[in-house]
Design a protein around this motif. Sequence first.
Motif, PDB file in Angstrom:
ATOM      1  N   LEU A 209       9.671  66.575  41.211  1.00  0.00           N
ATOM      2  CA  LEU A 209       8.841  67.231  42.220  1.00  0.00           C
ATOM      3  C   LEU A 209       7.375  67.388  41.795  1.00  0.00           C
ATOM      4  N   PRO A 210       7.069  67.785  40.548  1.00  0.00           N
ATOM      5  CA  PRO A 210       5.648  67.895  40.180  1.00  0.00           C
ATOM      6  C   PRO A 210       4.903  66.575  40.317  1.00  0.00           C
ATOM      7  N   MET A 211       5.528  65.494  39.872  1.00  0.00           N
ATOM      8  CA  MET A 211       4.890  64.186  39.999  1.00  0.00           C
ATOM      9  C   MET A 211       4.772  63.761  41.456  1.00  0.00           C
ATOM     10  N   LEU A 212       5.798  64.003  42.248  1.00  0.00           N
ATOM     11  CA  LEU A 212       5.761  63.645  43.664  1.00  0.00           C
ATOM     12  C   LEU A 212       4.668  64.420  44.397  1.00  0.00           C
ATOM     13  N   ALA A 213       4.526  65.699  44.071  1.00  0.00           N
ATOM     14  CA  ALA A 213       3.485  66.502  44.700  1.00  0.00           C
ATOM     15  C   ALA A 213       2.099  65.994  44.337  1.00  0.00           C
TER      16      ALA A 213
END
Length: 308
Positions: A209-213
Amino acid sequence: MHWPVNSIRDYSEERRLRLRESIGGKFFVTFIHIILILISLTCILPFLHLLALSVSSGHAVDLGQVLFWPVGLDFTVYNYFFENTPALRAFTNSVIITLGGTVLSMLATVLTAYPLSRRHLYARKPITMAALFTMLFGGGMIPTYLVMNSLHLINTYWALWFAGLISTYNMLIMKSYFESVPGEVAESAQIDGCGEVRLLLRIILPLSLPMLATLTLFYGVGYWNMFMSVILYINETSLQNLTVVVQGMLQIQGNFNMAAMDMMQQQEMVSEKLKAVGVVVMVVPMLAVYPFLQKYFVKGIMLGSIKG
């Protein structure tokens, strides 16, 4: 000689605390804070100046009395900006381009990065090198336009989305991130009967999720600020985005319905106010979205993913 991981972490933490408690460490930390504050001010103060210009009276702006605080609040220019110009329609076009392009780009990037992150993929390295080649050499503006024209995509948003559907840089970041997920996670899921699609949707993506965001924000900002591609592929003014429309207003302020204003109103609509309003309207949406994604930037990605 191999040192235990916990001992290394404790030693590093102790050394860091000792550095911060020393006189030199305190001076260094203070110096770094001052540098960061100065860098932040170089980003914040120009925007505050433009914001103050956009809501100040035309007379104060014309006399140069506005710095970082509004002088004589006046929101008339915002009314004319949205009522007597194509800005509102352009704003809607920008939202459509940004949302559609970001969704398509993230979907295509995930579907490209995940297979390349799997070590058992046939010809994995040659495909990655071929993708890396596109970062160094592109097809060119004219060939790309001819391709879009042959596909009858001119004056459609599909030309904007297909032309830059996948950023190789973002794809390589996502690929490296997927590869950093411990193999034990995938092996445990596969032992439980989890296939590749389910592994991606239920395990890999939630852990990323952090990378996707971050990549979503990168794609979103890119589509929101898209300018050259719109100039090339969109000829109809009713389909142009806010960036192109505001740029046209800055160059030719005849887009405003000046005939509908009396002399007093025209004096209030000075050049600096028009420029400030255009920039503020373009920047504020991205600033409004960022706080919703910020929490993912500092969130521990692998915390609790492996037990034992």
